[in-house]
Write a protein that holds these residues in place. Structure first.
Motif, PDB file in Angstrom:
ATOM      1  N   ILE A   5     -16.588   5.784 -52.604  1.00  0.00           N
ATOM      2  CA  ILE A   5     -16.075   4.412 -52.524  1.00  0.00           C
ATOM      3  C   ILE A   5     -14.693   4.404 -51.869  1.00  0.00           C
ATOM      4  N   ASN A   6     -13.914   5.456 -52.106  1.00  0.00           N
ATOM      5  CA  ASN A   6     -12.587   5.517 -51.487  1.00  0.00           C
ATOM      6  C   ASN A   6     -12.683   5.609 -49.969  1.00  0.00           C
ATOM      7  N   VAL A  88     -13.817  -1.137 -58.902  1.00  0.00           N
ATOM      8  CA  VAL A  88     -12.953  -1.536 -57.796  1.00  0.00           C
ATOM      9  C   VAL A  88     -12.289  -2.840 -58.203  1.00  0.00           C
ATOM     10  N   SER A  89     -10.982  -2.940 -57.977  1.00  0.00           N
ATOM     11  CA  SER A  89     -10.240  -4.164 -58.292  1.00  0.00           C
ATOM     12  C   SER A  89      -9.528  -4.652 -57.045  1.00  0.00           C
ATOM     13  N   VAL A  90      -9.590  -5.962 -56.823  1.00  0.00           N
ATOM     14  CA  VAL A  90      -8.905  -6.599 -55.690  1.00  0.00           C
ATOM     15  C   VAL A  90      -7.934  -7.613 -56.289  1.00  0.00           C
ATOM     16  N   VAL A 146      -7.212 -11.311 -60.131  1.00  0.00           N
ATOM     17  CA  VAL A 146      -7.796  -9.987 -59.939  1.00  0.00           C
ATOM     18  C   VAL A 146      -9.300 -10.133 -60.067  1.00  0.00           C
ATOM     19  N   PHE A 147     -10.022  -9.657 -59.069  1.00  0.00           N
ATOM     20  CA  PHE A 147     -11.477  -9.582 -59.138  1.00  0.00           C
ATOM     21  C   PHE A 147     -11.845  -8.114 -59.270  1.00  0.00           C
ATOM     22  N   HIS A 148     -12.645  -7.821 -60.283  1.00  0.00           N
ATOM     23  CA  HIS A 148     -13.098  -6.456 -60.534  1.00  0.00           C
ATOM     24  C   HIS A 148     -14.606  -6.408 -60.325  1.00  0.00           C
ATOM     25  N   PHE A 149     -15.097  -5.281 -59.830  1.00  0.00           N
ATOM     26  CA  PHE A 149     -16.533  -5.040 -59.848  1.00  0.00           C
ATOM     27  C   PHE A 149     -16.787  -3.569 -60.119  1.00  0.00           C
ATOM     28  N   THR A 150     -17.935  -3.313 -60.739  1.00  0.00           N
ATOM     29  CA  THR A 150     -18.321  -1.939 -61.039  1.00  0.00           C
ATOM     30  C   THR A 150     -19.577  -1.584 -60.259  1.00  0.00           C
ATOM     31  N   LEU A 151     -19.694  -0.302 -60.001  1.00  0.00           N
ATOM     32  CA  LEU A 151     -20.869   0.248 -59.339  1.00  0.00           C
ATOM     33  C   LEU A 151     -21.278   1.505 -60.099  1.00  0.00           C
TER      34      LEU A 151
END
Length: 173
Positions: A5-6, A88-90, A146-151
């Motif tokens: 992801i990075n 991941v956080s934006v 802040v919007f977070h999502f997981t994978l």
């Protein structure tokens, strides 16, 4: 495909920086080293990130309309969450999220923007859920959202097992 992801975010940053420069903003990365690979459709996750970054940029008023001295900044960070998924956080330094709007953010055709269609976050949620992850938003304590999502982590595939073959006989030709 199983990807870092990075690396995906670093490659995406080149595209996002174009958008940020137009908006007189900066995109910073805070990427945790050594994350496990995730199984994703690279194009869809890049679209997800692009939507979240655009929303963050739109939430930060341009210089003549700003009411604070905070820099126009988006931060994208990565980590492993408590459940072992990659998160991941934006974060943006925009106007923030009113608590009463958080429940309706992902509803199609509901928008907080005067010219918005209300499809961006609905599409984001669909992308995340198609990857068996989760998307949520909260207020950024430093101001903004802040919007977070997981994978989920990619399951390593087993190496192909060797199979026994019958001996090959060399026959004269």
């Amino acid at each position: 495909e199983a990807v870092s992801i990075n690396e995906l975010i670093t490659g995406f940053q080149r595209l996002a920086d174009i958008q940020a420069r137009r908006a007189e903003a900066v995109i910073d990365l805070d990427l945790t080293v050594g994350l496990p690979l995730v199984q994703v459709d690279r194009v869809l996750v890049e679209q997800l990130l692009l939507n979240l970054v655009r929303n963050g940029l739109d939430a930060m008023p341009p210089a003549p309309h700003r009411t604070s001295d905070r820099p126009r900044r988006i931060e994208i960070s990565t980590a492993v969450d408590a459940a072992g998924q990659v998160q991941v956080s934006v974060r943006d330094s925009g106007i923030g999220l009113p608590e009463h709007l958080i429940a309706d953010l992902y509803t199609p055709f509901v928008s907080t923007k005067p010219d918005g269609l209300g499809m961006g976050l609905a599409i984001c949620r669909s992308i995340v859920e198609s990857h068996h992850g989760r998307l949520w938003a909260e207020a950024n304590p430093a101001g903004g959202a802040v919007f977070h999502f997981t994978l989920p982590v990619a399951v390593p595939t087993a190496a192909p097992q060797e199979t026994a073959h019958a001996p090959t006989l060399a026959l004269p030709v």
